[in-house]
Structures are given as structure tokens and as C-alpha cells.
Design a protein around this motif. Structure first.
Motif, mmCIF file in Angstrom:
data_model
loop_
_atom_site.group_PDB
_atom_site.id
_atom_site.type_symbol
_atom_site.label_atom_id
_atom_site.label_comp_id
_atom_site.label_asym_id
_atom_site.label_seq_id
_atom_site.Cartn_x
_atom_site.Cartn_y
_atom_site.Cartn_z
ATOM 1 N N ASP A 160 0.815 -1.216 0.000
ATOM 2 C CA ASP A 160 0.000 0.000 0.000
ATOM 3 C C ASP A 160 0.853 1.274 0.000
ATOM 4 O OD1 ASP A 160 -2.246 -1.676 0.238
ATOM 5 O OD2 ASP A 160 -2.085 -1.653 2.417
ATOM 6 N N GLU A 163 2.950 1.657 -3.274
ATOM 7 C CA GLU A 163 2.085 2.026 -4.395
ATOM 8 C C GLU A 163 1.641 3.483 -4.277
ATOM 9 O OE1 GLU A 163 -2.118 0.694 -6.525
ATOM 10 O OE2 GLU A 163 -1.528 -0.217 -4.631
ATOM 11 N N HIS A 164 1.276 3.896 -3.079
ATOM 12 C CA HIS A 164 0.841 5.267 -2.870
ATOM 13 C C HIS A 164 1.980 6.251 -3.161
ATOM 14 C CE1 HIS A 164 -1.599 8.516 -1.242
ATOM 15 N NE2 HIS A 164 -0.540 8.896 -0.547
ATOM 16 N N THR A 189 -6.677 8.606 -5.612
ATOM 17 C CA THR A 189 -5.839 7.621 -4.930
ATOM 18 C C THR A 189 -4.903 7.013 -5.959
ATOM 19 O OG1 THR A 189 -7.309 5.740 -5.339
ATOM 20 C CG2 THR A 189 -7.748 7.053 -3.351
ATOM 21 N N ASP A 191 -4.988 4.148 -7.004
ATOM 22 C CA ASP A 191 -5.809 3.307 -7.879
ATOM 23 C C ASP A 191 -6.612 4.116 -8.889
ATOM 24 O OD1 ASP A 191 -4.984 0.964 -6.653
ATOM 25 O OD2 ASP A 191 -6.625 0.972 -5.210
ATOM 26 N N THR A 192 -6.995 5.323 -8.543
ATOM 27 C CA THR A 192 -7.893 6.086 -9.412
ATOM 28 C C THR A 192 -7.189 7.162 -10.209
ATOM 29 O OG1 THR A 192 -8.434 7.709 -7.689
ATOM 30 C CG2 THR A 192 -9.812 5.713 -7.809
#
Length: 200
Positions: A160, A163-164, A189, A191-192
Motif C-alpha cells: 500500500d 504504491e501510494h 488515490t 488506484d484512481t
């Protein structure tokens, strides 16, 4: 191309898991200005003229911070109070920031579900960030959807957090190159995040 300045405001950075990773990845991005408020002003005493000059010189202002008690860390609040003064950022003659962009890059300790009417925080994150959004509006700045990691306290460092942090670097590159696409997103985020082609 857009001149980007990142203001980091984390009073306990050496203990941080997520923000330190974000700083490391952001350091790989060229062409942006970085300011560590707690390093520059360990006893507060903010140099208002210096900070106002920095803001004038940049088109995009990124405020990176952990979300503390539904607000920003104390030094960042002091910076906002002093630097975004009447006659500079708002009010009569206060047009120095008009047309610039503001984006928040924040870490929220609670899980995403806690930021809702049915969650223990009782409000969505964008609602809790309304004072900062209104600050940008008062200064005639565009307020971009904030880049957020929910559940930062329990986030796994190798998945997490990594990735962030990579997403943060990509976000900064997109802001620098004017190719961030937010669509109808309220929150960004890793992911988005949607990145377009570099502007020609």
C-alpha cells in the motif's frame, strides 16, 4: 509546463511510514520546488515575504500533510494564517494567487469507510476538507481533488505505502507537465489516478 511547489508539513517526519516514502519518491521528480516547513521553521517564525514570493513564482501549490484532528498540522495552519493575508491572497488588491491551482496530498489514519455518514468520523473526507477548499476559493485558486491514502496507520509498507508513494511521484509529474485528468473524481488515490498525454 507548470511550476509546482510542494509544501511538506509533518511534525514527526522521522516517525512517518507513509509521508517519508512519499518524500523519497517525490525527490526523484525533477523540475519541482520542495519546501519542508518544519525544517525551514522549526521555531515557527515564518518568513511571510519569502513564502509569498515562492507562491507568486509557482502555478501549482501542493500541500502534503498527515490529516490531524480533522485539520492540518499546526505549522501549516500558521503558514496559511500568515502567508495568505488580506491584500495578497484575497480581499482588495489580493489577486496574487488568482488562477493558480491547489492540491492536497494527505494521509488519513482511518479506513475509507470511516469517512462517511455511517462511519465513526461521521462525514466524508471532502466535507471535512471544506475549510481548505474554501480557502482556495477565496484566493481565486482552482481546488483539485485531493490525493489520499486512507488507513495509513495500518497500511502495509511493501504494498500500500509503496504504491501510494509511486502514485504521488506520478501525480507530481502530471501536475508539472499539465496532464492530470481528474474527471468527476472527488478524491484521487493511487488506484484512481488518471494521467493523460503530456500537453504539447
Amino acid at each position: 509546463m507548470s511550476d509546482v511547489i510542494v509544501y511538506l508539513a509533518h511534525p514527526g517526519q522521522r516517525y512517518s511510514k507513509v509521508n517519508r516514502a512519499m518524500v523519497r519518491e517525490a525527490a526523484k521528480v525533477g523540475g519541482i520546488t520542495r519546501v519542508d516547513l518544519y525544517a525551514d521553521y522549526p521555531r515557527y517564525g515564518i518568513d511571510v515575504e519569502r513564502e509569498q514570493d515562492r507562491l507568486i513564482d509557482h502555478d501549482t501549490i501542493v500541500l502534503q500533510f498527515p490529516f490531524f484532528w480533522y485539520s492540518v498540522p499546526a505549522l501549516l495552519k500558521d503558514w496559511i494564517d500568515l502567508v495568505l493575508e488580506h491584500g495578497f491572497a484575497y480581499g482588495e488588491g489580493g489577486t496574487q494567487l488568482a488562477g493558480k491551482r491547489m492540491i492536497l496530498a494527505l494521509t488519513a489514519g482511518g479506513p475509507e469507510g470511516s469517512y462517511s455518514e455511517s462511519g465513526y468520523n461521521r462525514f466524508g473526507l471532502r466535507t471535512l476538507l471544506t475549510p481548505l477548499e474554501q480557502t482556495a476559493h477565496l484566493c481565486k485558486m482552482e481546488f483539485l481533488p485531493p490525493y489520499v491514502l486512507y488507513g495509513s496507520i495500518e497500511a502495509d509498507r511493501d504494498t500500500d505505502v509503496a504504491e501510494h508513494a509511486r502514485g504521488y511521484a506520478a501525480l507530481l509529474e502530471a501536475l508539472r507537465d499539465d496532464r492530470l485528468q481528474t474527471g468527476n473524481a472527488d478524491i484521487l488515490t493511487a488506484d484512481t489516478l488518471r494521467l493523460g498525454e503530456a500537453a504539447s
